[in-house]
Scaffold this motif. Structure first.
Motif, PDB file in Angstrom:
ATOM      1  N   HIS A  17      55.020  34.845  99.570  1.00 33.08           N
ATOM      2  CA  HIS A  17      55.614  34.588 100.886  1.00 33.08           C
ATOM      3  C   HIS A  17      55.156  33.253 101.462  1.00 33.08           C
ATOM      4  O   HIS A  17      54.163  32.658 101.028  1.00 33.08           O
ATOM      5  CB  HIS A  17      55.245  35.713 101.848  1.00 33.08           C
ATOM      6  N   THR A  20      51.551  32.033 107.085  1.00 33.63           N
ATOM      7  CA  THR A  20      51.358  32.648 108.399  1.00 33.63           C
ATOM      8  C   THR A  20      50.163  31.970 109.068  1.00 33.63           C
ATOM      9  O   THR A  20      49.421  31.228 108.422  1.00 33.63           O
ATOM     10  CB  THR A  20      51.053  34.155 108.283  1.00 33.63           C
ATOM     11  N   PRO A  35      53.803  37.358 111.375  1.00 32.59           N
ATOM     12  CA  PRO A  35      55.043  36.672 110.988  1.00 32.59           C
ATOM     13  C   PRO A  35      54.721  35.328 110.344  1.00 32.59           C
ATOM     14  O   PRO A  35      53.592  34.832 110.426  1.00 32.59           O
ATOM     15  CB  PRO A  35      55.747  36.458 112.333  1.00 32.59           C
ATOM     16  N   LEU A  41      58.147  29.073 107.950  1.00 27.74           N
ATOM     17  CA  LEU A  41      59.610  29.141 108.071  1.00 27.74           C
ATOM     18  C   LEU A  41      60.276  27.955 107.374  1.00 27.74           C
ATOM     19  O   LEU A  41      61.291  28.119 106.690  1.00 27.74           O
ATOM     20  CB  LEU A  41      60.014  29.201 109.540  1.00 27.74           C
ATOM     21  N   ASP A  45      62.736  28.122 103.858  1.00 29.49           N
ATOM     22  CA  ASP A  45      64.073  27.511 103.815  1.00 29.49           C
ATOM     23  C   ASP A  45      64.223  26.672 102.546  1.00 29.49           C
ATOM     24  O   ASP A  45      65.230  26.764 101.843  1.00 29.49           O
ATOM     25  CB  ASP A  45      64.321  26.645 105.052  1.00 29.49           C
ATOM     26  N   GLN A  65      56.453  41.840 107.031  1.00 29.93           N
ATOM     27  CA  GLN A  65      57.452  40.912 107.568  1.00 29.93           C
ATOM     28  C   GLN A  65      57.344  39.501 106.997  1.00 29.93           C
ATOM     29  O   GLN A  65      58.352  38.807 106.870  1.00 29.93           O
ATOM     30  CB  GLN A  65      57.437  40.890 109.094  1.00 29.93           C
ATOM     31  N   ARG A  66      56.155  39.054 106.602  1.00 29.15           N
ATOM     32  CA  ARG A  66      56.049  37.714 106.025  1.00 29.15           C
ATOM     33  C   ARG A  66      56.787  37.637 104.689  1.00 29.15           C
ATOM     34  O   ARG A  66      57.365  36.604 104.349  1.00 29.15           O
ATOM     35  CB  ARG A  66      54.584  37.288 105.882  1.00 29.15           C
ATOM     36  N   THR A  69      60.815  38.114 105.532  1.00 25.16           N
ATOM     37  CA  THR A  69      61.424  36.874 106.015  1.00 25.16           C
ATOM     38  C   THR A  69      61.637  35.897 104.860  1.00 25.16           C
ATOM     39  O   THR A  69      62.674  35.222 104.779  1.00 25.16           O
ATOM     40  CB  THR A  69      60.545  36.230 107.115  1.00 25.16           C
ATOM     41  N   THR A  70      60.673  35.831 103.954  1.00 23.48           N
ATOM     42  CA  THR A  70      60.790  34.976 102.766  1.00 23.48           C
ATOM     43  C   THR A  70      61.947  35.452 101.891  1.00 23.48           C
ATOM     44  O   THR A  70      62.782  34.655 101.459  1.00 23.48           O
ATOM     45  CB  THR A  70      59.468  34.981 101.977  1.00 23.48           C
ATOM     46  N   GLU A  72      64.542  37.246 102.737  1.00 28.67           N
ATOM     47  CA  GLU A  72      65.834  37.051 103.404  1.00 28.67           C
ATOM     48  C   GLU A  72      66.312  35.610 103.297  1.00 28.67           C
ATOM     49  O   GLU A  72      67.510  35.359 103.130  1.00 28.67           O
ATOM     50  CB  GLU A  72      65.742  37.484 104.863  1.00 28.67           C
ATOM     51  N   ALA A  73      65.391  34.643 103.350  1.00 30.52           N
ATOM     52  CA  ALA A  73      65.778  33.234 103.199  1.00 30.52           C
ATOM     53  C   ALA A  73      66.327  32.974 101.797  1.00 30.52           C
ATOM     54  O   ALA A  73      67.323  32.261 101.624  1.00 30.52           O
ATOM     55  CB  ALA A  73      64.583  32.321 103.484  1.00 30.52           C
TER      56      ALA A  73
END
Length: 195
Positions: A17, A20, A35, A41, A45, A65-66, A69-70, A72-73
């Motif tokens: 990931h 953070t 997060p 972030l 991307d 969540q870390r 989020t990774t 999902e990107a």
């Protein structure tokens, strides 16, 4: 969304990931759930764009969540689905979660010697079993597995014993290939724009 009846995956991108605040402060993350920070972030991307070119079929993530989020990107960039799976969860540092790594090492000699920390042997067994199960359940791939520093290191070492405690920067990937029935680490600790 398992692919029962299909061949298991033979190509996997094992991802750590993004960053953070706890990473930036050199603290143990474990099962805490911070997060991604602004650096993280931006990292994911770039990572998503890089891994989209590998044409993954599915992205599977730790439930923290870390990692989500990774994942999902990457999934968004690749136009594929993402799912979370408890089996990819981070190492449990017990009461030392959130502690400064250097402080734990100073007090106990190593992270492994600190009381209440999940042993690396347990992490290695857990992640090796998860890897085998996920490849069978979600093949044929290619798959992206988004996990954590400790779990990635344990899996890499189980595939190639020369890679004990290999580096795993935030938002890096490792390419794992099945070659003549044996898993091999084709590359490790890769970052977008780096060779």
């Amino acid at each position: 969304m398992t692919n029962a009846g299909h061949p298991p995956a033979n190509l996997v991108y094992l991802v750590r990931h993004g960053q953070t605040a706890l990473n930036a402060e050199a603290r143990l993350r474990g099962l805490s759930d911070p997060p991604l920070d602004d650096v993280g972030l931006a990292e994911v991307d770039r990572l998503g764009s890089a891994l989209a070119s590998k044409k993954p079929a599915l992205v599977i993530s730790s439930p923290l969540q870390r990692a989500i989020t990774t994942a999902e990107a990457i999934a968004r960039a690749a136009g594929v689905q993402t799912i979370s799976d408890q089996r990819l969860n981070d190492r449990d540092y017990g009461r030392h979660t959130g502690a400064v790594i250097a402080d734990v090492v100073r007090e106990f000699g190593s992270i492994d010697a600190a009381p209440g920390v999940e042993s690396m042997a347990a992490v290695a067994t857990r992640i090796a079993n998860a890897f085998a199960q996920l490849l069978t359940e979600y093949g044929p791939g290619p798959l992206v597995l988004v996990s954590h520093d400790a779990t990635n290191k344990a899996l890499l070492a189980s595939i190639d014993s020369t890679l004990v405690d290999v580096g795993q920067r935030t938002a890096c990937w490792n390419e794992l290939r099945l070659v003549e029935g044996q898993w091999q680490v084709a590359s490790f600790d890769q970052k977008p724009g780096a060779d």
